[in-house]
Design a protein around this motif. Structure first.
Motif, PDB file in Angstrom:
ATOM      1  N   VAL A   1       0.837  -1.196   0.000  1.00  0.00           N
ATOM      2  CA  VAL A   1       0.000   0.000   0.000  1.00  0.00           C
ATOM      3  C   VAL A   1       0.874   1.249   0.000  1.00  0.00           C
ATOM      4  O   VAL A   1       2.072   1.175   0.265  1.00  0.00           O
ATOM      5  N   GLY A   2       0.255   2.375  -0.304  1.00  0.00           N
ATOM      6  CA  GLY A   2       0.994   3.632  -0.280  1.00  0.00           C
ATOM      7  C   GLY A   2       1.089   4.167   1.132  1.00  0.00           C
ATOM      8  O   GLY A   2       0.402   3.697   2.045  1.00  0.00           O
ATOM      9  N   MET A   3       1.945   5.146   1.288  1.00  0.00           N
ATOM     10  CA  MET A   3       2.123   5.747   2.612  1.00  0.00           C
ATOM     11  C   MET A   3       0.797   6.296   3.143  1.00  0.00           C
ATOM     12  O   MET A   3       0.477   6.165   4.324  1.00  0.00           O
ATOM     13  N   GLY A   4       0.075   6.911   2.258  1.00  0.00           N
ATOM     14  CA  GLY A   4      -1.183   7.521   2.674  1.00  0.00           C
ATOM     15  C   GLY A   4      -2.139   6.504   3.263  1.00  0.00           C
ATOM     16  O   GLY A   4      -2.798   6.769   4.279  1.00  0.00           O
ATOM     17  N   THR A   5      -2.214   5.366   2.630  1.00  0.00           N
ATOM     18  CA  THR A   5      -3.096   4.320   3.132  1.00  0.00           C
ATOM     19  C   THR A   5      -2.663   3.875   4.520  1.00  0.00           C
ATOM     20  O   THR A   5      -3.476   3.737   5.435  1.00  0.00           O
ATOM     21  N   LEU A   6      -1.388   3.680   4.638  1.00  0.00           N
ATOM     22  CA  LEU A   6      -0.886   3.255   5.935  1.00  0.00           C
ATOM     23  C   LEU A   6      -1.252   4.277   7.011  1.00  0.00           C
ATOM     24  O   LEU A   6      -1.742   3.917   8.082  1.00  0.00           O
ATOM     25  N   TYR A   7      -1.047   5.527   6.676  1.00  0.00           N
ATOM     26  CA  TYR A   7      -1.309   6.563   7.681  1.00  0.00           C
ATOM     27  C   TYR A   7      -2.800   6.830   7.864  1.00  0.00           C
ATOM     28  O   TYR A   7      -3.201   7.445   8.841  1.00  0.00           O
ATOM     29  N   ARG A   8      -3.610   6.405   6.889  1.00  0.00           N
ATOM     30  CA  ARG A   8      -5.055   6.511   7.103  1.00  0.00           C
ATOM     31  C   ARG A   8      -5.457   5.525   8.200  1.00  0.00           C
ATOM     32  O   ARG A   8      -6.244   5.850   9.082  1.00  0.00           O
ATOM     33  N   HIS A   9      -4.890   4.340   8.132  1.00  0.00           N
ATOM     34  CA  HIS A   9      -5.267   3.334   9.126  1.00  0.00           C
ATOM     35  C   HIS A   9      -4.605   3.573  10.473  1.00  0.00           C
ATOM     36  O   HIS A   9      -5.198   3.335  11.522  1.00  0.00           O
ATOM     37  N   PHE A  10      -3.373   4.052  10.412  1.00  0.00           N
ATOM     38  CA  PHE A  10      -2.629   4.256  11.655  1.00  0.00           C
ATOM     39  C   PHE A  10      -1.951   5.624  11.611  1.00  0.00           C
ATOM     40  O   PHE A  10      -0.839   5.745  11.102  1.00  0.00           O
ATOM     41  N   PRO A  11      -2.613   6.613  12.177  1.00  0.00           N
ATOM     42  CA  PRO A  11      -2.153   7.999  12.034  1.00  0.00           C
ATOM     43  C   PRO A  11      -0.728   8.244  12.508  1.00  0.00           C
ATOM     44  O   PRO A  11      -0.078   9.160  12.041  1.00  0.00           O
ATOM     45  N   LYS A  12      -0.265   7.458  13.461  1.00  0.00           N
ATOM     46  CA  LYS A  12       1.123   7.601  13.899  1.00  0.00           C
ATOM     47  C   LYS A  12       1.795   6.237  13.794  1.00  0.00           C
ATOM     48  O   LYS A  12       1.148   5.203  13.986  1.00  0.00           O
ATOM     49  N   LYS A  13       3.062   6.263  13.548  1.00  0.00           N
ATOM     50  CA  LYS A  13       3.820   5.014  13.519  1.00  0.00           C
ATOM     51  C   LYS A  13       3.560   4.252  14.807  1.00  0.00           C
ATOM     52  O   LYS A  13       3.364   3.033  14.815  1.00  0.00           O
ATOM     53  N   GLU A  14       3.537   4.991  15.873  1.00  0.00           N
ATOM     54  CA  GLU A  14       3.337   4.381  17.188  1.00  0.00           C
ATOM     55  C   GLU A  14       2.020   3.608  17.262  1.00  0.00           C
ATOM     56  O   GLU A  14       1.948   2.558  17.896  1.00  0.00           O
ATOM     57  N   ASP A  15       0.991   4.143  16.617  1.00  0.00           N
ATOM     58  CA  ASP A  15      -0.296   3.464  16.634  1.00  0.00           C
ATOM     59  C   ASP A  15      -0.193   2.078  16.007  1.00  0.00           C
ATOM     60  O   ASP A  15      -0.753   1.106  16.512  1.00  0.00           O
TER      61      ASP A  15
END
Lengths: 227, 227, 227, 227
Positions: free
Chosen positions: D76-90
């Motif tokens: 997936v793209g970065m955006g998708t990843l960050y949509r699901h998990f707003p922070k790396k920590e999440d």
DNA sequence: AATGAATGAGATTTCATTCAT
DNA sequence: TATGAATGAAATCTCATTCAT
């Protein structure tokens, strides 16, 4: 100087929000084609919901707002939003058009109500600063008047101001040489003051308005306005 | 109304801004001292270049600038920029401090030059609007006065305004009830007008200034300022 | 089980820090060339200062530390640091070599002091965990023993352990089948426990050590070690 | 000592991990309900793909991974990843929670299967070290137990250990004074040993485990544990 | 036609290593 | 030779816009 308080000046007046606006230039479907029975009601409801939400958000945060916030508040998906308004700018444009028009209409009405030209002028400013001056996107766009072509709504507003200016001038109440542009710039200028002080010192701008209006009067000034 | 034109009011005057030791830039390092002293001519040059570039860009675009644009304009890499200013905010802060201070200093000087309190006041506005009003970041920050604690430079500037206000008031030239805050708000307000009209109608704000100043005079107004 | 407390085991023992270490394999200048009178004293002082600072920082933070921190603490510039150690790895290598050697030397001495093989063994662990187990870089590297070729210092340390192992084994005190590798792995394992609990529960690892040593004894175990 | 081999202990068992509704992934959306329900088969697939990829990468490299590596592996793209998990920590948090829980559940099951308390204990360690000890992020986090508040999953795991400890203790099989914390520290300690030797000497840690467990037995030790 | 998930080009900040003074 | 400033490739996170369902 009398600065009346037009109680009707409550800020975001959706006004025509529920009206289907049949003259809309951006209607998605060309009426002449085949498909007919498509339920337009939903689409229109969505369109209005988007515009309404966008108006609120744009008023609060200005044009830098995140499009997703608008989608969220209007309860539609991004796809729907972008179906109606292919670019963020289109939506902004539509909202501004609507809100400027509403404002211009209200301002015209108020202006006509006032018998005295000076009262009309002060009422206009009072109303504007109490109401739309808080609308960040409106003020942002008004500030762009000097940088590019005006939105239709801005032109309508300008006409109102022009009318007020002419009336007061003709009555000999306005300082000689004051132009519509001067009043418009004063409006934007004071609108900025409102936005800055609204949270911490809610009434402060009134004093600035009073000062400016007194400076606009026909009499009592040592020299004419500069070119 | 006399609005003098202080020719010295050209906007970003880095002049002797932060480091007043221009000779140290070429001096070949007094090696005899305790190994530690190294102003590093080129580092200073870079630092100044960064600040200068940042000042320009911040003046043009406000605090929303891309840091890379500053790096590009100053001719240094990102790393260099971040060596000197670990956070974007630090750089902005530095520039604002510098430019506010320069402004306050110039304003104080001009204020002292003027014998007449009213002339001093008008000269201040004239200078401000001719000069720093175009500095977007400066104006952005000045607008934040009502939202949070002031930068040191803003305090200095406020002192100048306070002084002007007091002087004009004591001389009976200023309308009763006008405060430093009123003048500051007027400044930000007119500064906004300058930014808006600067490109297309360079002189228009002068008329607004004239109007406002006339509204500020002690005499000729039908009623006192509102609370 | 007796777990003695060798008071001498205070962790970062600069030990040879001030010694010029004439056998150094990484001396920057090939002795055979022309230039002779170059002041080596300064360079050596710097070199040692760098190593000393690096040792401290590497002990505290492990190999992920920022090189600039080392430069800062040693009081030299980055250039000097990189002149002596062209890669960060080189510096790390040098420090590890030094500290492992110091450790191995101290461990050997302590081992020889103890008359009883079992006491020697326990003393070694006690000393190691009280002292070098807190050295993050040391422990990081020791863990790499199983992944790549050992540093010379690690080999020295392994020899010490081997000696301890052999002695205890020969005396019939060590559980049959226990190898040097077992003891080394136990060391790293417990070292990790020390690092984890050092701040919050400073003594907890002692219990783990006691348990492990009891498990290492020759007698009292239901079955032999697995292959 | 009997160290059973729970074959089920293969490491990352996403199994029915978080969303136990595999049928919903293909069900064509029960359109009749109130327009709102849309689990979005592909979104779930992506979410799971991200978690799965993250779990793998976190297991291999620990929490220091580059987020882009996770995006790449999950396709997936970065955006998708960050949509699901707003922070790396999440994302890290989610994965750790999932994997700790899976582990705790499996451990509890295994613990209940064993009739003998000692077998239960050894089986737990055997399973842990065969399975999750290789999970770098899991072990990193477990090591943080002594530095801060525990993740929910860690608490679950600790409960299992506590249960095992109590049972073995009550049966008189565990050395007096051994606590849950001791066992937890031993776990992390041996887990580190597993990570270190896993590649080159896959079975070596078994010997350390055997030694430690023998040291934990109730009998055969010359003296009690230190405080 | 509607949904909201996916995309990927930026924006800020860090750090091993090189280079001008 | 010593210095520490300069470099620029990552690494994390955002958001206007597109696309599969």
């Amino acid at each position: 100087m009398a600065v009346p308080d037009p109680a009707s000046a409550t800020h975001p007046q959706p006004a025509s929000a529920t009206r289907p606006d049949p003259a809309s230039a951006t209607r998605p479907q060309p009426k002449g084609t085949t498909r007919r029975r498509a339920p337009r009601a939903d689409a229109l409801r969505n369109r209005e919901a988007i515009i309404q939400a966008a108006a609120e958000v744009l008023a609060e945060q200005g044009t830098a707002v995140d499009v997703r916030e608008i989608a969220r508040r209007s309860g539609v998906g991004m796809g729907t939003l972008y179906r109606h308004f292919p670019k963020k700018e289109d939506l902004v444009h539509t909202v501004l058009l609507r809100d400027f028009s509403t404002w211009a209409r209200a301002a015209r009405a108020t202006a006509c109500d006032a018998e005295d030209p000076w009262t009309a002028l002060t009422a206009f400013f009072q109303q504007a600063l109490t109401g739309y001056a808080r609308h960040r996107a409106i003020m942002e766009n008004l500030a762009l008047t000097w940088a590019g072509p005006d939105l239709e709504g801005v032109r309508q507003l300008r006409l109102v101001i022009e009318h007020l200016c002419d009336r007061a001038c003709a009555a000999g109440l306005l300082r000689p040489g004051v132009t519509t542009d001067d009043l418009l710039l004063l409006l934007v200028s004071l609108g900025h003051a409102v936005q800055i002080t609204d949270e911490c010192r809610p009434g402060q701008w009134n004093r600035l308005l009073c000062i400016s209006l007194d400076g606009l009067r026909a009499t009592g000034h040592p020299q004419p306005l500069p070119a």
